[in-house]
Design an enzyme around this catalytic site. Structure first.
Site, PDB file in Angstrom:
ATOM      1  N   GLU A  55      -9.524  -1.513   5.167  1.00 46.85           N
ATOM      2  CA  GLU A  55     -10.195  -1.190   6.414  1.00 46.85           C
ATOM      3  C   GLU A  55     -11.470  -2.030   6.551  1.00 46.85           C
ATOM      4  O   GLU A  55     -11.929  -2.645   5.589  1.00 46.85           O
ATOM      5  CB  GLU A  55     -10.545   0.307   6.430  1.00 46.85           C
ATOM      6  N   ASP A  74       0.811  -1.210   0.000  1.00 45.66           N
ATOM      7  CA  ASP A  74       0.000   0.000   0.000  1.00 45.66           C
ATOM      8  C   ASP A  74       0.848   1.265   0.000  1.00 45.66           C
ATOM      9  O   ASP A  74       2.064   1.213   0.167  1.00 45.66           O
ATOM     10  CB  ASP A  74      -0.970  -0.017   1.197  1.00 45.66           C
TER      11      ASP A  74
END
Ligand code: PGA
Length: 259
Positions: A142, A66
């Site tokens: 998330e 990421d």
């Protein structure tokens, strides 16, 4: 289910995972590593320093999980900088073979697809190192992330921004968006190795390993993977219901099996 290995401390975890990576590279010098940032994988990179010293590691390839969106790659806390500092430079890897998602605003609309194409072109990730957030995220997936998700832009939770504020001057400097490999991307790696240390991770680890499969706990996606290894210290293992069984299983593991 994932194989759970409970070790004495983070250094022991680093040594165990580093040994697996060295074996992988011995068998395939251009192995594709899935690299994670954060504090958790540091013992692995530390252990690799001595184990890889003197070897030709230039063919090794890597993909980070990421990156922040809109943070200058030259910023010391961009994941490009972190991967360069923590992994590429100390291990002597070839920076041209180590990829990080491109968080630049100008190209963000196709940056996810571009990253997926690059991973596919490399033949996929052989071994993916993972940490887990206190909210159960892996990569920056998330809670609520689809198990089928691919590399894309996500909005960071306030919890994650607070957790990561320690790396910035102030929480206001922590970006609100990131680009992350999806859970579906991560699940395509051939071997997942999730590490966690400390009491603060105990609930997320228990939920990921033993809890129901749920988008609310993205780490639970590892239960869908045919070869997932979870390496934890005693504190991070403290809420696992089957901890004794994991210890027994590992103690009785055939010698020929790696992790
Ligand atoms: P940490 O972060 O390794 O710094 O605890 C893990 C994560 O948020 O994925």
């Amino acid at each position: 289910m994932a194989e759970v290995v409970i070790v004495e401390n983070a250094d022991a975890a680093g040594a165990l995972v580093a040994a697996e990576i060295v074996e992988l590279i011995d068998g395939r010098p251009d192995a594709v590593l899935g690299l994670a940032t954060g504090s958790t994988p540091l013992p692995v990179y530390q252990a690799l320093r001595s184990r890889l010293a003197g070897r030709d590691v230039l063919p090794v390839r890597g993909f980070a999980l990421d990156e922040y969106v809109g943070l200058d790659p030259a910023h010391p806390e961009s994941y490009r900088s972190v991967i360069t500092r923590d992994v590429v430079e100390p291990l002597g890897l070839d920076p041209r073979r180590i990829h990080v998602p491109n968080g630049a605003q100008a190209t963000i609309q196709h940056a996810g697809d571009d990253y997926e194409t690059a991973i596919d072109a490399a033949g996929g990730v052989d071994l993916q190192i993972l940490g887990i957030g206190t909210d159960g995220h892996i990569g920056f997936n998330e809670p609520g992330s689809s198990f089928a998700s691919r590399t894309r832009v996500k909005t960071l939770t306030e919890q994650t921004r607070e957790d990561n504020a320690r790396f910035f001057d102030s929480i206001d400097d922590v970006p609100r968006h990131c680009i992350t490999q999806g859970l579906g991307t991560i699940l395509r790696a051939r071997h997942l190795v999730l590490l966690a240390f400390g009491e603060g991770k105990a609930q997320a680890v228990a939920d990921a390993v033993e809890g129901p499969l749920s988008a609310i706990l993205p780490g639970s996606a590892i239960q869908l993977h045919p070869h997932a290894t979870v390496v934890v210290d005693e504190a991070a293992a403290s809420r696992l219901r089957l901890a004794d069984y994991y210890r027994y299983t590992y103690a009785n593991k055939p010698d020929w099996q790696g992790i």
